[in-house]
Design an enzyme around this catalytic site. Structure first.
Site, PDB file in Angstrom:
ATOM      1  N   ASP A  91      10.273 -10.037  -4.340  1.00  0.00           N
ATOM      2  CA  ASP A  91       9.824 -11.252  -4.852  1.00  0.00           C
ATOM      3  C   ASP A  91      11.101 -11.916  -5.009  1.00  0.00           C
ATOM      4  O   ASP A  91      11.475 -13.053  -5.181  1.00  0.00           O
ATOM      5  CB  ASP A  91       9.190 -11.489  -6.048  1.00  0.00           C
ATOM      6  CG  ASP A  91       7.734 -11.905  -6.205  1.00  0.00           C
ATOM      7  OD1 ASP A  91       7.448 -12.454  -5.273  1.00  0.00           O
ATOM      8  OD2 ASP A  91       6.869 -11.685  -7.059  1.00  0.00           O
ATOM      9  N   LYS A 112      -2.523 -13.070  -1.038  1.00  0.00           N
ATOM     10  CA  LYS A 112      -1.356 -12.524  -0.577  1.00  0.00           C
ATOM     11  C   LYS A 112      -1.983 -11.033  -0.011  1.00  0.00           C
ATOM     12  O   LYS A 112      -1.467 -10.618   0.885  1.00  0.00           O
ATOM     13  CB  LYS A 112      -0.388 -12.000  -1.881  1.00  0.00           C
ATOM     14  CG  LYS A 112       0.541 -12.945  -2.092  1.00  0.00           C
ATOM     15  CD  LYS A 112       1.065 -12.888  -3.547  1.00  0.00           C
ATOM     16  CE  LYS A 112       2.208 -14.080  -3.924  1.00  0.00           C
ATOM     17  NZ  LYS A 112       2.681 -14.109  -5.388  1.00  0.00           N
ATOM     18  N   GLN A 121       2.569 -10.823 -10.777  1.00  0.00           N
ATOM     19  CA  GLN A 121       2.355 -12.343 -10.420  1.00  0.00           C
ATOM     20  C   GLN A 121       2.713 -12.918 -11.876  1.00  0.00           C
ATOM     21  O   GLN A 121       2.131 -12.553 -12.922  1.00  0.00           O
ATOM     22  CB  GLN A 121       0.885 -12.464 -10.193  1.00  0.00           C
ATOM     23  CG  GLN A 121       0.689 -13.846 -10.045  1.00  0.00           C
ATOM     24  CD  GLN A 121       0.856 -14.704  -8.746  1.00  0.00           C
ATOM     25  OE1 GLN A 121       1.227 -13.730  -7.869  1.00  0.00           O
ATOM     26  NE2 GLN A 121       1.460 -15.701  -8.904  1.00  0.00           N
TER      27      GLN A 121
END
Ligand code: NAP
Length: 293
Positions: free
Chosen positions: A119, A52, A96
């Site tokens: 997200d 990312k 994450q």
């Protein structure tokens, strides 16, 4: 069979994002800034976060990776999230997953400001997605929608079978495909591990989206001739034949299913690359305050 080529489309979209970022900078604005928090040292999570950050750099974003030990307290992490929520120089924040068991994922997700939740896991974004309102949509389902859109696959009236009902993939995917939108407007069946005789549903599917994490689960006998097949699975196996020591397998038996499918995504080179691009799109939207003022 035609390939739904995630690599090609992701490259195109990244070029578009780069051009937009260059224009933003030329107009005197700062670059979009994404922060990723990584707790512990899970190998796969480390790979995803690094990828990312690398992709952010490629399109001209700023990115910061905050790494913490597995034993940090939940309170410490929540305080850090609040600090980032209040930082006007940060547009997007991702934490994450998975997190260590002593940290509540629900608390973490609900502490992230929904306006920075690129997200798309926060209940505000999930609720707005359900109502077909502008919002951050979970990166993988959103990436799949972008892929179908770019290939101008007309989905209205089709029977879409989604296998897997996770909060981050299967469940939002089933909602998006049922919305009054294009792509969308499908009649959706959502299958999971308690669904008896899954074949009965898969054989009737015009579109199959498989997200369960089981190598080669979907076999040719489960698929109707001419179906559209989207493989979300990322099953890593140790291999001495690749540079990084791993080989990636999807949830679909590509070699056999591709003989029957009209369209199919490869693994790798399909949904995974679209997921990252989708996160970049969400971060750009956050920097432009596209959904929330
Ligand atoms: P998850 O949270 O483990 O959920 C798996 C889902 O599959 C569950 O709903 C489970 O049912 C269902 N399932 C498991 N075995 C099944 C079976 N035999 N028949 C029918 N349903 C079954 O997984 P996830 O996070 O959604 O990820 C799924 C896969 O996609 C993994 O391989 C993951 O690595 C991959 N993934 C890829 C990307 C990408 O960018 N390409 C992004 C995210 C995930 P129950 O709910 O009944 O347990």
């Amino acid at each position: 069979m035609q390939l739904l080529d995630g690599k090609k489309i992701a490259t195109e979209i990244k070029a578009e994002i780069s051009a937009e970022v260059a224009a933003m900078k030329a107009a005197g604005h700062r670059a979009p800034h994404l922060v990723a928090i990584l707790v512990g040292n899970d190998g796969a999570s480390e790979t995803y976060v690094n990828s990312k950050a690398r992709n952010c750099a490629e399109v001209g974003f700023e990115s910061t990776v905050l790494r913490y030990d597995n034993d940090i307290s939940e309170a410490f992490l929540l305080d850090k999230i609040t600090e980032i929520n209040n930082d006007p120089d940060i547009d997007g924040l991702i934490v994450q997953l998975p997190l260590p068991p002593h940290i509540s994922v629900t608390k973490v997700v609900e502490t992230i400001d929904y306006r920075k939740d690129v997200d798309g896991f926060h209940p505000v974004n999930i609720g707005r997605m359900n109502k077909n309102l502008p919002c951050y949509i979970s990166a993988t389902p959103n990436g799949i929608m972008m892929l179908l859109q770019r290939y101008q696959i007309e989905t209205a009236g089709m029977h879409c079978v989604v296998i897997g009902r996770s909060n981050i993939v299967g469940s939002p995917m089933s909602i998006l495909m049922a919305l009054n939108a294009e792509p969308g407007n499908c009649t959706v069946t959502l299958c999971h591990s308690k669904t008896p005789d899954i074949r009965k549903f898969t054989r009737d599917a015009d579109i199959l989206i498989v997200a369960i994490g089981k190598k080669n689960f979907l076999t040719a006998d489960m698929v109707k001739e001419g179906a559209i097949v989207v493989d979300v699975g990322m099953n890593r196996e140790v291999s001495d034949k690749t540079k990084n020591g791993f080989k990636l397998y999807g949830d679909v038996d590509f070699d056999e299913v591709s003989k029957k499918a009209a369209w199919i995504t490869p693994v790798p080179g399909g949904v995974g690359l679209m997921t990252i691009v989708s996160l970049l799109k969400n971060t750009l939207a956050a920097a432009k305050k596209e959904y929330y003022g």
